[in-house]
Design an enzyme around this catalytic site. Structure first.
Site, PDB file in Angstrom:
ATOM      1  N   CYS A 159       0.728  -1.188  -0.005  1.00 59.03           N
ATOM      2  CA  CYS A 159      -0.158   0.054  -0.058  1.00 59.03           C
ATOM      3  C   CYS A 159       0.752   1.143   0.114  1.00 59.03           C
ATOM      4  O   CYS A 159       1.984   1.132  -0.071  1.00 59.03           O
ATOM      5  CB  CYS A 159      -0.854  -0.053   1.221  1.00 59.03           C
ATOM      6  SG  CYS A 159      -1.642  -1.445   1.441  1.00 59.03           S
ATOM      7  N   LYS A 201       2.827  -1.532  -8.427  1.00 54.31           N
ATOM      8  CA  LYS A 201       3.953  -1.262  -9.132  1.00 54.31           C
ATOM      9  C   LYS A 201       5.354  -1.767  -8.378  1.00 54.31           C
ATOM     10  O   LYS A 201       6.028  -2.464  -8.926  1.00 54.31           O
ATOM     11  CB  LYS A 201       4.511   0.057  -9.211  1.00 54.31           C
ATOM     12  CG  LYS A 201       5.666   0.570  -9.795  1.00 54.31           C
ATOM     13  CD  LYS A 201       5.591   0.273 -11.073  1.00 54.31           C
ATOM     14  CE  LYS A 201       6.817   0.592 -12.002  1.00 54.31           C
ATOM     15  NZ  LYS A 201       7.000   0.008 -13.299  1.00 54.31           N
TER      16      LYS A 201
END
Ligand code: BG6
Length: 587
Positions: free
Chosen positions: A2, A582
């Site tokens: 996160c 990512k």
């Protein structure tokens, strides 16, 4: 993993400062978002499912302290209740987390026995209740003691309305602290602090930062205060707007030749030191995850093929089998865009504990991988925002080519090859005809469910990278096959309207690949040939420049472009494909 962003300072617009910081972090997770704002010793929370980049306006009061979160769901489904921040029972503090509490069920059971209630399914709420259960007036102490009971790699931030402070702790997932005079920040990466902080610090594992009237650092294990040295923010490489491009993916593919040029400017002295270490090493490993895993394998291929070094490539999450044989005579080389992928960090931490020499090759400065390394290389490829890695993969394998050639005492030859590759790549990418051809092929493949990709030798890892890209961008079933294996199993799936992309290079494998092509055409499968010259047995053809030993590096570009034009045609979210993010900072 996160994204976490926090602010405490003189501005009363803390919620919007955190809002814009989070927008730079949503590449780390876009299942849900949330912001907690504290004013007059009261906390207000705004949270919801979906991407924070789609949110136009917040519904929070003014105040000078806030913490925010973008979520990539690991524990608990994607819903508003599970979105962070999570409140304490009396709403005096609230918590956001990046990581996985591996012993959360056990902790939850004992807290339920003590009468604590849970609204969400998250491991984060277990941390909140654990802190409450310490029943210690000193909240920082309660947080520290609770944090030491968490198993797994976690970073948390707590906004505390009673003492008007933010407390953040790291063990695994990245945590950066930043300052700009009397403004204090925390974040999951340095890039999101650009435009806010002037100085920053990367916290190490088991370090805590407290933002109150000033910014202080503590050792979590002892509770003792520690001194940390701030570094000036390097904002040179943080240009993150798309410019004339519709998506970051196409912008970043178009930057490929610049990345090749940056590899040509790799620090030669440091490269030669690494070459010395390779020559002295008993075993040389390469390790990476996802696209970086393919890059690691391509680097190992180049070292084997060009320099006769029997290099071993490892996939981050599955390298455990080698832990026992790691020795102080070995060297491990880790390519990574973020430098924070936890699967790979765990391998490097174990390798380091066994005295293995470590070299890392990262794009994000100051990352954990760089800090674990004896040899620190950076790509300088500029920010890569699209979750699908493109230009950085090209930088990684170009560096692998340069390294192998240098080990083989052909450094100058490698520079000449990479300069030639860079100029022909620039010419190709700026030729609208090439894009037109690939767009046309995307319309042909639009309806197909399965796509096979064949490669051999220098092209096998490129075929695997093509597979990853097509899966990530188009959500179609793509399958990379070592050319020789086709006839042993995959050929059962070949029939009319099944497309196979075949990667060729001017090397000794052309005959083998043509055998495979003819076997496929015999079963009426369609062939898409990617090569420097067209062939009669191609049904569709994508041309490439004449590039000899570097042709495999180039061959990934038509695959990246095909993925891009197919993803656009399918209406997918090109820069933020579903369910991935990512960099994966959880195991
Ligand atoms: C995945 C990304 O999460 O992590 C991939 O979607 C990437 O693009 C992989 O290759 C490894 O990340 P990194 O940062 O170590 O290169």
């Amino acid at each position: 993993m996160c994204g976490i962003f926090g602010y405490k300072g003189i501005s009363t617009d803390a919620s919007n400062i955190v809002f814009s910081g989070l927008k730079k972090l949503d590449y780390r997770g876009y299942d849900s978002w949330g912001i907690a704002l504290c004013t007059n010793h009261e906390i207000f929370i705004n949270k919801n499912i979906g991407k924070i980049s789609d949110v136009k306006k917040l519904n929070l009061p003014l105040g000078n302290m806030a913490v925010g979160h973008t979520r990539w769901a690991t524990t608990g489904s994607v819903c508003k209740i599970n979105a962070h921040p999570h409140f304490s029972t009396n709403k005096s503090f609230s918590v956001v987390q990046n990581g996985i509490v591996e012993n959360f069920e056990e902790l939850k059971k004992s807290l339920i026995k003590k009468g604590y209630k849970f609204k969400s399914q998250t491991d984060t709420e277990v941390i909140v209740r654990l802190i409450e259960s310490q029943k210690n007036e000193n909240l920082v102490e309660s947080i520290r003691i609770s944090f030491l009971q968490l198993k797994g790699r976690n970073t948390i931030a707590v906004i505390d309305s009673k003492n008007n402070q933010i407390v953040a702790l790291r063990n695994g997932s990245p945590l950066i602290a930043g300052t700009n005079k009397n403004d204090f920040f925390i974040s999951s990466d340095t890039f999101s602090l650009s435009g806010f902080a002037q100085n920053y610090i990367d916290l190490d594992n088991f370090e805590m930062v407290v933002l109150k009237n000033n910014i202080e650092f503590f050792d979590i294990k002892t509770g003792q205060k520690i001194n940390k040295v701030f570094k000036p923010m390097d904002i040179s490489n943080t240009n993150c707007n798309k410019g004339k491009f519709a998506h970051y993916m196409i912008k970043e593919i178009m930057e490929s030749s610049n990345c090749m040029d940056n590899i040509i400017n790799t620090d030669k002295k440091l490269l030669l030191k690494l070459v010395e270490s390779i020559k002295k090493s008993q075993r040389v490993y390469f390790v990476g995850s996802g696209t970086a895993g393919n890059a690691a394998a391509q680097m190992a291929y180049y070292l084997k093929k060009i320099a006769n070094i029997p290099a071993i490539s490892l996939v981050g999450a599955d390298a455990n089998d080698f832990f026992e044989i790691f020795s102080s005579k070995d060297l491990i080389i880790a390519p990574s865009q973020s430098g924070e992928t936890s699967d790979v960090i765990e391998v490097l931490e174990i390798a380091k504990s066994k005295g293995v020499k470590i070299a890392s090759l990262v794009n994000m400065p100051g990352s954990m991988m760089a800090r674990l390394s004896d040899f620190k290389f950076s790509f300088h490829s500029g920010l890569e925002i699209c979750v699908m890695s493109t230009k950085v993969f090209i930088a990684q394998i170009s560096w692998g080519y340069l390294l192998a050639k240098t080990v083989a005492n052909k450094y100058d030859e490698a520079l000449k090859d990479l300069k030639n590759l860079s100029s022909l790549t620039k010419k190709y990418l700026n030729d609208p005809k090439q894009h037109q051809k690939i767009k046309k092929l995307a319309s042909v493949l639009n309806k197909t469910k399965d796509i096979f990709i064949l490669g051999k030798g220098q092209n096998f890892q490129i075929a695997k990278e093509g597979m990853i890209k097509l899966i990530e961008g188009t959500y179609k079933h793509a399958h990379a096959i070592p050319a020789g294996d086709l006839k042993h199993y995959a050929i059962t799936l070949i029939k009319k309207n099944i497309f196979t992309i075949v990667l060729l290079s001017p090397d000794n494998y052309i005959a083998d690949l043509n055998n495979a092509i003819n076997e496929i055409r015999t079963r009426r499968g369609s062939i898409i040939g990617i090569f420097e010259k067209n062939q009669n047995n191609f049904d569709y053809y994508l041309s490439t420049p004449k590039l000899g030993e570097t042709s495999a590096i180039f061959n990934v570009i038509p695959l990246q472009l095909l993925t891009y034009y197919l993803a656009v045609k399918l209406g997918n979210n090109v820069d933020k494909p579903r369910n991935i993010a990512k960099s994966v900072t959880v195991k």
